[in-house]
Design a protein around this motif. Structure first.
Motif, short mmCIF file in Angstrom:
data_model
loop_
_atom_site.label_atom_id
_atom_site.label_comp_id
_atom_site.label_asym_id
_atom_site.label_seq_id
_atom_site.Cartn_x
_atom_site.Cartn_y
_atom_site.Cartn_z
N TRP A 1 60.33 60.48 40.69
CA TRP A 1 60.00 61.35 42.22
C TRP A 1 60.84 61.96 42.15
O TRP A 1 60.87 62.93 43.15
CB TRP A 1 59.59 60.47 43.34
N LEU B 1 61.80 65.51 47.50
CA LEU B 1 60.70 64.49 46.54
C LEU B 1 60.02 65.76 46.03
O LEU B 1 58.90 66.27 45.86
CB LEU B 1 59.28 63.75 47.12
N SER B 2 59.57 64.77 44.29
CA SER B 2 58.32 65.75 43.67
C SER B 2 57.21 65.98 43.87
O SER B 2 56.99 64.86 44.44
CB SER B 2 58.65 65.29 42.36
N ALA C 1 54.81 57.99 49.36
CA ALA C 1 55.97 57.69 48.37
C ALA C 1 56.14 56.12 49.17
O ALA C 1 56.29 54.96 48.43
CB ALA C 1 57.21 57.95 48.16
N TRP D 1 54.70 64.33 46.21
CA TRP D 1 55.31 62.76 46.44
C TRP D 1 55.41 63.94 48.21
O TRP D 1 55.83 64.85 47.85
CB TRP D 1 55.41 62.62 45.64
#
Length: 202
Positions: free
Chosen positions: A200, A152-153, A161, A156
Motif C-alpha cells: 500500500w 496510499l497506493s 484498506a 486503496w
C-alpha cells in the motif's frame, strides 16, 4: 481530598477489572456472576455496578484496554501532521501478534472478546459496537492520517484498506487462537500483514 477520592475510585475500578479478567479466564464469561467478581475484588456488588454497570460493561472495559495501544497511535498520528506511516502501524500489529503468541492470558482474553462479539450480534444495535467494529474504526483513523501524510497506493483508500486490514488481522488471530497453529502468529502471520502494508506504500 477530592483527588484522593478519585484515586481510590480508580483503584477500586482497576481491582474489579482484574478480578473479572481472572474469573473470565478461569471459568468462562458465561459462568461468572457479578457476585463472584465483587467477592474476589473485595467490594460490594453495588460497587461493581457503579463502575461498570453490568457484566458486559466489564468485558467492554477489558476490550478497551486491549485496544488502547491502537487508540493511542490513532490519537498521536491524528494530532501530529507528518508523523503517520505504514511502518508505525506494522510495528504495532507485530507487537500485538507477539504478545498473543507468548502470553496465554492474552489469548484467553481474545477468545472472550469473540464470545462478546457473538452476543452483540444477537442483540439490538444499542447493545454496543463489536470488537471488530471498534478495531476497524481505530485503524481507519490511523490510515486516514497515513493518507494525509504520505498517501496510499491506488486504488486503496483509507476506508477500503481499513476494512481489508481489520478482516485479515482478526481472521489470522481467530484461526490461530482456535487451534489452527500450523504457522506461528509471530513472526509468520505477522509477516503476511507486513507484506500487505508494504503493497500500500505510495
Amino acid at each position: 481530598m477530592v483527588r484522593r477520592t478519585k484515586e481510590q475510585a480508580a483503584e477500586t475500578g482497576r481491582n474489579v477489572l482484574l478480578a473479572a479478567e481472572r474469573l473470565f479466564l478461569d471459568k468462562g464469561y458465561d459462568n461468572v456472576s457479578l457476585e463472584e467478581v465483587a467477592t474476589l475484588a473485595g467490594v460490594t456488588r453495588g460497587a461493581v455496578h457503579w463502575h461498570f454497570k453490568n457484566k458486559q460493561g466489564l468485558i467492554l472495559a477489558l476490550r478497551d484496554e486491549g485496544q488502547e495501544p491502537f487508540r493511542k497511535l490513532a490519537d498521536d498520528l491524528t494530532s501530529s501532521v507528518g508523523a503517520a506511516s505504514l511502518e508505525k502501524l506494522d510495528k504495532l500489529i507485530s507487537e500485538m501478534f507477539a504478545r498473543l503468541e507468548h502470553d496465554a492470558r492474552q489469548r484467553g482474553l481474545f477468545r472472550v472478546m469473540l464470545r462478546l462479539d457473538i452476543a452483540l450480534a444477537d442483540q439490538s444495535q444499542d447493545s454496543g459496537s463489536s470488537f471488530h467494529d471498534e478495531m476497524a474504526n481505530i485503524i481507519l483513523r490511523i490510515l486516514r492520517a497515513i493518507e494525509r501524510d504520505s498517501g496510499l497506493s491506488p486504488p486503496w483508500t483509507p476506508e477500503k484498506a481499513a476494512s481489508m486490514l481489520t478482516a485479515t488481522m482478526l481472521g489470522l488471530i481467530v484461526e490461530w487462537s482456535l487451534g489452527q497453529r500450523n504457522h506461528r502468529l509471530s513472526p509468520d502471520r505477522a509477516n503476511l500483514i507486513k507484506m500487505m502494508l508494504s503493497s500500500w506504500e505510495r
